[in-house]
Design an enzyme around this catalytic site. Structure first.
Site, short mmCIF file in Angstrom:
data_model
loop_
_atom_site.label_atom_id
_atom_site.label_comp_id
_atom_site.label_asym_id
_atom_site.label_seq_id
_atom_site.Cartn_x
_atom_site.Cartn_y
_atom_site.Cartn_z
N PRO A 84 1.01 -1.35 0.18
CG PRO A 84 -0.50 -1.70 1.97
CD PRO A 84 0.49 -1.60 1.53
NE ARG B 265 7.38 -9.18 4.59
CZ ARG B 265 8.01 -8.32 3.86
NH1 ARG B 265 7.86 -8.17 2.24
NH2 ARG B 265 9.61 -8.87 3.99
NE ARG C 39 18.44 15.64 0.56
CZ ARG C 39 17.64 15.12 1.69
NH1 ARG C 39 16.22 15.84 2.06
NH2 ARG C 39 17.13 14.14 2.43
NE ARG D 252 13.05 -0.78 0.58
CZ ARG D 252 13.49 -1.21 1.41
NH1 ARG D 252 14.73 -2.07 1.07
NH2 ARG D 252 13.73 -1.14 2.96
#
Length: 272
Positions: free
Chosen positions: A2, A112, A151, A260
């Site tokens: 989600p 999980r 950044r 990731r």
DNA sequence: CCCGGAACCTGAAGGC
DNA sequence: TGCCTTCAGGTTCCGG
């Protein structure tokens, strides 16, 4: 998993079934799902409260209660909120059940065990530093420019940082970067004003389209009625292992960015 | 403050 | 058939 479009869909589809309902009891099958306060206080303060409104902040779902408490829910990666009736069999991996008057039940299913619930007076104590909401009117290209200023981190990591922008996760970061034709490893500071403009548009476009499709059901996402969403059928690169770029036909690449899985097209999103 | 990596957690899927 | 590895990733914490 989600992210903003999925939580928005859950909020919209839950609302007509639970708004105005009163919580008559809670069944906890795994105490660890209650993050704050203690399990005992959580149960006693929640019982008897009426649900007066639902809202979403980033990936957090917030239920306002008649005693001015807020029930904050985060589904993390594998959580879902499933509606049921008294006769409904409890789904596998249910961690908590919220019983409402009239017989409605909300099952918090979470294989999980990453998800959690908080009972607080101010949702900001849970969400900490949440960045701007990408679908609100005040999220302008200027705001995005400000958030990325100086950044050095890869833009992919910055898009997933909830203090930079609220609600974007791994899937929609990949999709937005593909739509904006920006390589995920580009640093935030290196983006030109034109690229930031494209990215701003791509973020809103990608999220709005996904909400229109009721979210993406790659793994472990179910709507409150148990249905899946269809947004993943529109994905161009996200989770595109073994597929080719719909624009140029080159194989989609997968690289790790901040641990990731990151999918992109090396042709349409040239390396920095 | 900024950045990157580890930890949390468990099931599904693929390789051998 | 069965064991092992990899993958899935939102958030927080920690070290540099």
């Amino acid at each position: 998993m989600p992210e903003l479009p999925e939580v928005e869909t859950i909020k919209n589809e839950l609302a007509p079934h639970i708004l105005g309902g009163t919580i008559t009891g809670i069944t906890l099958l795994w105490d660890g799902i209650v993050k704050k306060p203690s399990v005992e206080e959580f149960r006693s303060r929640l019982t008897g409260q009426k649900i007066t409104s639902l809202s979403r902040h980033g990936k957090y779902l917030v239920l306002s209660l008649s005693n001015d408490d807020l029930l904050v829910v985060h589904l993390k990666m594998s959580g879902s909120l499933l509606l049921g009736r008294d006769s409904t069999q409890q789904p596998e991996y249910t961690r908590a059940v919220f019983h409402l008057d009239g017989g409605t039940k909300i099952f918090f299913r979470d294989p999980r065990k990453f998800g959690g619930v908080w009972l607080v007076r101010d949702w900001k104590t849970v969400t900490k530093n949440l960045g701007p909401e990408p679908l609100e009117a005040d999220f302008t290209p200027q705001v995005l420019t400000q958030q990325l200023r100086n950044r050095k981190a890869p833009i992919k990591a910055l898009l997933c940082d909830q203090s930079v922008i609220a609600g974007i996760g791994n899937m929609y970061a990949d999709e937005a970067l593909f739509a904006a034709r920006i390589n995920p490893l580009r640093s935030g500071a290196s983006l030109t004003p034109e690229e930031i403009g494209r990215l701003h548009h791509a973020i809103q476009q990608t999220l709005r389209a996904a909400i229109g499709s009721k979210g993406a059901s790659i793994v472990n996402y179910y709507r409150p009625g148990g249905e899946t969403g269809t947004a993943h059928f529109d994905f161009k690169v996200a989770h595109g292992r073994g597929r080719n770029c719909p624009n140029c036909g080159r194989p989609i690449q997968r690289i790790p960015v901040r641990n990731r899985g990151t999918y992109f097209c090396p042709g349409c999103q040239p390396a920095p």
